[in-house]
Design a protein around this motif. Structure first.
Motif, PDB file in Angstrom:
ATOM      1  N   GLU A 135      27.919  49.620  39.193  1.00  0.00           N
ATOM      2  CA  GLU A 135      27.656  50.941  38.606  1.00  0.00           C
ATOM      3  C   GLU A 135      27.434  50.812  37.101  1.00  0.00           C
ATOM      4  O   GLU A 135      26.522  51.431  36.544  1.00  0.00           O
ATOM      5  CB  GLU A 135      28.849  51.857  38.905  1.00  0.00           C
ATOM      6  CG  GLU A 135      28.535  53.322  38.782  1.00  0.00           C
ATOM      7  CD  GLU A 135      29.701  54.178  39.254  1.00  0.00           C
ATOM      8  OE1 GLU A 135      30.161  53.987  40.387  1.00  0.00           O
ATOM      9  OE2 GLU A 135      30.153  55.016  38.458  1.00  0.00           O
ATOM     10  N   VAL A 136      28.259  50.005  36.434  1.00  0.00           N
ATOM     11  CA  VAL A 136      28.103  49.781  34.991  1.00  0.00           C
ATOM     12  C   VAL A 136      26.744  49.147  34.704  1.00  0.00           C
ATOM     13  O   VAL A 136      26.036  49.565  33.780  1.00  0.00           O
ATOM     14  CB  VAL A 136      29.240  48.887  34.445  1.00  0.00           C
ATOM     15  CG1 VAL A 136      28.902  48.366  33.061  1.00  0.00           C
ATOM     16  CG2 VAL A 136      30.543  49.661  34.415  1.00  0.00           C
ATOM     17  N   GLN A 195      24.048  49.376  36.494  1.00  0.00           N
ATOM     18  CA  GLN A 195      23.014  50.396  36.713  1.00  0.00           C
ATOM     19  C   GLN A 195      22.940  51.351  35.517  1.00  0.00           C
ATOM     20  O   GLN A 195      21.852  51.693  35.057  1.00  0.00           O
ATOM     21  CB  GLN A 195      23.303  51.169  37.993  1.00  0.00           C
ATOM     22  CG  GLN A 195      22.197  52.142  38.354  1.00  0.00           C
ATOM     23  CD  GLN A 195      22.478  52.888  39.650  1.00  0.00           C
ATOM     24  OE1 GLN A 195      23.454  52.616  40.347  1.00  0.00           O
ATOM     25  NE2 GLN A 195      21.624  53.831  39.967  1.00  0.00           N
ATOM     26  N   LEU A 196      24.086  51.751  34.986  1.00  0.00           N
ATOM     27  CA  LEU A 196      24.112  52.647  33.826  1.00  0.00           C
ATOM     28  C   LEU A 196      23.531  51.953  32.585  1.00  0.00           C
ATOM     29  O   LEU A 196      22.831  52.580  31.786  1.00  0.00           O
ATOM     30  CB  LEU A 196      25.532  53.131  33.556  1.00  0.00           C
ATOM     31  CG  LEU A 196      26.079  54.117  34.588  1.00  0.00           C
ATOM     32  CD1 LEU A 196      27.567  54.367  34.358  1.00  0.00           C
ATOM     33  CD2 LEU A 196      25.311  55.431  34.554  1.00  0.00           C
ATOM     34  N   ARG A 197      23.812  50.654  32.454  1.00  0.00           N
ATOM     35  CA  ARG A 197      23.235  49.902  31.331  1.00  0.00           C
ATOM     36  C   ARG A 197      21.720  49.856  31.431  1.00  0.00           C
ATOM     37  O   ARG A 197      21.013  50.021  30.437  1.00  0.00           O
ATOM     38  CB  ARG A 197      23.791  48.470  31.320  1.00  0.00           C
ATOM     39  CG  ARG A 197      25.129  48.372  30.679  1.00  0.00           C
ATOM     40  CD  ARG A 197      25.466  46.918  30.377  1.00  0.00           C
ATOM     41  NE  ARG A 197      26.797  46.860  29.813  1.00  0.00           N
ATOM     42  CZ  ARG A 197      27.744  46.042  30.201  1.00  0.00           C
ATOM     43  NH1 ARG A 197      27.504  45.163  31.134  1.00  0.00           N
ATOM     44  NH2 ARG A 197      28.920  46.059  29.645  1.00  0.00           N
ATOM     45  N   GLN A 255      19.849  52.025  32.959  1.00  0.00           N
ATOM     46  CA  GLN A 255      19.350  53.369  32.664  1.00  0.00           C
ATOM     47  C   GLN A 255      19.340  53.634  31.164  1.00  0.00           C
ATOM     48  O   GLN A 255      18.389  54.204  30.640  1.00  0.00           O
ATOM     49  CB  GLN A 255      20.201  54.425  33.370  1.00  0.00           C
ATOM     50  CG  GLN A 255      19.933  54.507  34.856  1.00  0.00           C
ATOM     51  CD  GLN A 255      20.851  55.507  35.543  1.00  0.00           C
ATOM     52  OE1 GLN A 255      21.445  56.354  34.897  1.00  0.00           O
ATOM     53  NE2 GLN A 255      20.960  55.392  36.849  1.00  0.00           N
ATOM     54  N   ALA A 256      20.421  53.218  30.482  1.00  0.00           N
ATOM     55  CA  ALA A 256      20.481  53.406  29.029  1.00  0.00           C
ATOM     56  C   ALA A 256      19.382  52.598  28.352  1.00  0.00           C
ATOM     57  O   ALA A 256      18.768  53.064  27.383  1.00  0.00           O
ATOM     58  CB  ALA A 256      21.857  53.005  28.502  1.00  0.00           C
ATOM     59  N   GLY A 290      18.001  59.015  37.620  1.00  0.00           N
ATOM     60  CA  GLY A 290      18.014  57.778  36.852  1.00  0.00           C
ATOM     61  C   GLY A 290      16.992  56.762  37.335  1.00  0.00           C
ATOM     62  O   GLY A 290      17.115  55.588  37.038  1.00  0.00           O
TER      63      GLY A 290
END
Ligand SMILES: [Zn+2]
Length: 141
Positions: free
Chosen positions: A58-59, A61-63, A65-66, A102
């Motif tokens: 999840e982290v 994936q968020l990275r 996206q960022a 996202g």
């Protein structure tokens, strides 16, 4: 981590064997409790490990996206890359898909898909060129 738990369980069994030879019922009972606790600890550790793997993904994936967010600009209501991202075109991309899910979804076009010129997932440039988001269109059907 599991190796240490396996060694602990093996060690407890060895101590239990010694306690049996000593005929010490109180020690055997305490060791039985410890053996059960260590087995539960192993199960709990596996659960934590799975959760950790899920959170790491999840982290990541968020990275991603960022990272994508730092490399896009909006123009005519569609997103475009300001610098290349491996595996993606320059755009245009669907604003709805990136903002809500996202996901960087390349739009189809220019040119309308048959029967789809309005509604969610459709984009029109000021000079009249039409673009369509395959993901948004799939959700409409
Ligand atoms: Zn979309």
């Amino acid at each position: 981590m599991f190796e240490a738990l396996d060694r602990l369980i093996t060690g407890l069994k060895t101590v239990r064997d010694v306690a049996q030879r000593m005929h010490d019922a109180e020690l055997l009972s305490a060791l039985a409790d410890l053996t059960l606790d260590s087995a539960q600890l192993k199960v709990d550790t596996a659960t934590v490990r799975e959760e950790n793997t899920r959170l790491r993904e999840e982290v990541e994936q968020l990275r991603r996206q960022a990272d994508i967010r730092s490399k896009i600009e909006i123009k005519d209501g569609m997103y475009y890359l300001t610098e290349p991202i491996s595996g993606y075109s320059q755009g245009p991309f669907c604003t709805r898909c990136l903002d809500s899910d996202g996901k960087l979804v390349t739009l189809m076009g220019p040119g309308w898909q048959p029967g789809i010129e309005h509604g969610p997932g459709t984009f029109r440039t000021p000079d009249g060129r039409g673009y369509t988001c395959p993901e948004c269109i799939r959700r409409r059907r």
